[in-house]
Enzyme design. Structure first.
Site, PDB file in Angstrom:
ATOM      1  N   LYS A  10       0.823  -1.215   0.000  1.00  0.00           N
ATOM      2  CA  LYS A  10       0.000   0.000   0.000  1.00  0.00           C
ATOM      3  C   LYS A  10       0.866   1.279   0.000  1.00  0.00           C
ATOM      4  CE  LYS A  10      -4.046  -2.058   2.264  1.00  0.00           C
ATOM      5  NZ  LYS A  10      -5.123  -1.826   3.263  1.00  0.00           N
ATOM      6  N   TYR A  50     -12.550  -1.726  -3.849  1.00  0.00           N
ATOM      7  CA  TYR A  50     -13.090  -1.925  -2.491  1.00  0.00           C
ATOM      8  C   TYR A  50     -14.614  -1.809  -2.456  1.00  0.00           C
ATOM      9  CZ  TYR A  50      -8.500  -2.028  -0.178  1.00  0.00           C
ATOM     10  OH  TYR A  50      -7.243  -2.375   0.262  1.00  0.00           O
ATOM     11  N   PHE A  58     -15.614   3.680   6.653  1.00  0.00           N
ATOM     12  CA  PHE A  58     -14.216   3.930   6.259  1.00  0.00           C
ATOM     13  C   PHE A  58     -13.991   3.891   4.748  1.00  0.00           C
ATOM     14  CE2 PHE A  58     -14.535  -0.613   7.534  1.00  0.00           C
ATOM     15  CZ  PHE A  58     -14.082  -1.252   6.371  1.00  0.00           C
ATOM     16  N   ARG A 103       2.329  -6.168   8.835  1.00  0.00           N
ATOM     17  CA  ARG A 103       1.555  -5.010   9.309  1.00  0.00           C
ATOM     18  C   ARG A 103       2.096  -4.488  10.637  1.00  0.00           C
ATOM     19  NH1 ARG A 103      -4.219  -7.440   7.323  1.00  0.00           N
ATOM     20  NH2 ARG A 103      -4.398  -6.249   5.381  1.00  0.00           N
ATOM     21  N   ASN A 113      -2.121   0.310   6.814  1.00  0.00           N
ATOM     22  CA  ASN A 113      -1.680  -0.994   7.322  1.00  0.00           C
ATOM     23  C   ASN A 113      -0.765  -1.758   6.351  1.00  0.00           C
ATOM     24  OD1 ASN A 113      -3.662  -1.731   5.546  1.00  0.00           O
ATOM     25  ND2 ASN A 113      -4.783  -3.058   6.951  1.00  0.00           N
ATOM     26  N   HIS A 116      -2.156  -5.511   1.632  1.00  0.00           N
ATOM     27  CA  HIS A 116      -3.485  -6.105   1.437  1.00  0.00           C
ATOM     28  C   HIS A 116      -3.316  -7.519   0.914  1.00  0.00           C
ATOM     29  CE1 HIS A 116      -7.631  -6.704   0.075  1.00  0.00           C
ATOM     30  NE2 HIS A 116      -7.091  -7.213  -1.013  1.00  0.00           N
TER      31      HIS A 116
HETATM   32  P1  CMP Z   1      -7.602  -4.381   3.608  1.00  0.00           P
HETATM   33  O1  CMP Z   1      -7.160  -5.760   3.922  1.00  0.00           O
HETATM   34  O2  CMP Z   1      -6.956  -3.694   2.472  1.00  0.00           O
HETATM   35  O3  CMP Z   1      -9.189  -4.397   3.355  1.00  0.00           O
HETATM   36  C1  CMP Z   1     -10.040  -3.303   3.672  1.00  0.00           C
HETATM   37  C2  CMP Z   1      -9.317  -2.210   4.367  1.00  0.00           C
HETATM   38  O4  CMP Z   1     -10.120  -1.260   5.016  1.00  0.00           O
HETATM   39  C3  CMP Z   1      -8.469  -2.804   5.463  1.00  0.00           C
HETATM   40  O5  CMP Z   1      -7.387  -3.491   4.909  1.00  0.00           O
HETATM   41  C4  CMP Z   1      -8.127  -1.569   6.289  1.00  0.00           C
HETATM   42  O6  CMP Z   1      -6.922  -0.959   5.856  1.00  0.00           O
HETATM   43  C5  CMP Z   1      -9.271  -0.619   5.974  1.00  0.00           C
HETATM   44  N1  CMP Z   1     -10.022  -0.246   7.153  1.00  0.00           N
HETATM   45  C6  CMP Z   1     -10.131   0.994   7.630  1.00  0.00           C
HETATM   46  N2  CMP Z   1     -10.891   1.023   8.726  1.00  0.00           N
HETATM   47  C7  CMP Z   1     -11.274  -0.238   8.967  1.00  0.00           C
HETATM   48  C8  CMP Z   1     -12.078  -0.850   9.979  1.00  0.00           C
HETATM   49  N3  CMP Z   1     -12.636  -0.162  10.965  1.00  0.00           N
HETATM   50  N4  CMP Z   1     -12.250  -2.193   9.899  1.00  0.00           N
HETATM   51  C9  CMP Z   1     -11.689  -2.917   8.896  1.00  0.00           C
HETATM   52  N5  CMP Z   1     -10.927  -2.379   7.918  1.00  0.00           N
HETATM   53  C10 CMP Z   1     -10.712  -1.054   7.950  1.00  0.00           C
END
Ligand code: CMP
Length: 134
Positions: A10, A50, A58, A103, A113, A116
């Protein structure tokens, strides 16, 4: 049985300069990188990727962040690739991720984070097709 997953480095991790460290870990874990490219997503591309989260609070910040700078897209292959990549990444929230996971090492918040990974075979197929046509 060999399996494929989509992995993304990311924007926060690219900015930190840890592409090399993450790829090194991927190779140490015996994944084959069978497709890879640097990309800069538009806001619409991030929203499309997404789309399953479009009802979440979010969704806006997440898609702003994912289109904020370059990312690295990879197709990873090995036995049990989906589960293994998720184990190497650690929990979504870096604060809750196990020591030594990507992460925990490189992420700074649930939104920033670092990486992905696909969460199931159907999503892996969909996510790989989204970024790697053909
Ligand atoms: P990712 O695995 O890329 O999939 C969805 C992303 O939403 C997740 O990682 C997080 O970086 C982001 N995200 C932000 N806020 C939240 C939340 N409260 N719960 C879960 N994912 C979140």
């Amino acid at each position: 049985m060999s399996e494929k997953t989509l992995a993304i480095i990311k924007p926060d991790a690219v900015k930190k300069g840890v592409i090399g460290k993450i790829i090194s870990r991927i190779e140490d874990e015996k994944f084959k990188i069978t497709a890879m490219r640097l990309a800069k997503l538009t806001k619409d591309e991030a929203k499309g990727f997404y789309i399953v989260h479009n009802d979440k609070p979010f969704y806006g910040p997440l898609t702003d962040f994912m289109s904020s700078g370059p990312i690295v897209l990879m197709r990873l292959e090995r036995e049990d690739a989906i589960a293994h990549w998720r184990k190497i990444m650690g929990a979504t929230d870096p604060a809750k991720a196990e020591p030594g996971t990507l992460r925990r090492l490189y992420g700074s918040s649930i939104e920033n984070n670092a990486t992905h990974g696909s969460d199931a075979p159907e999503t892996a197929a969909w996510e790989l097709a989204y970024f790697f046509k053909g």
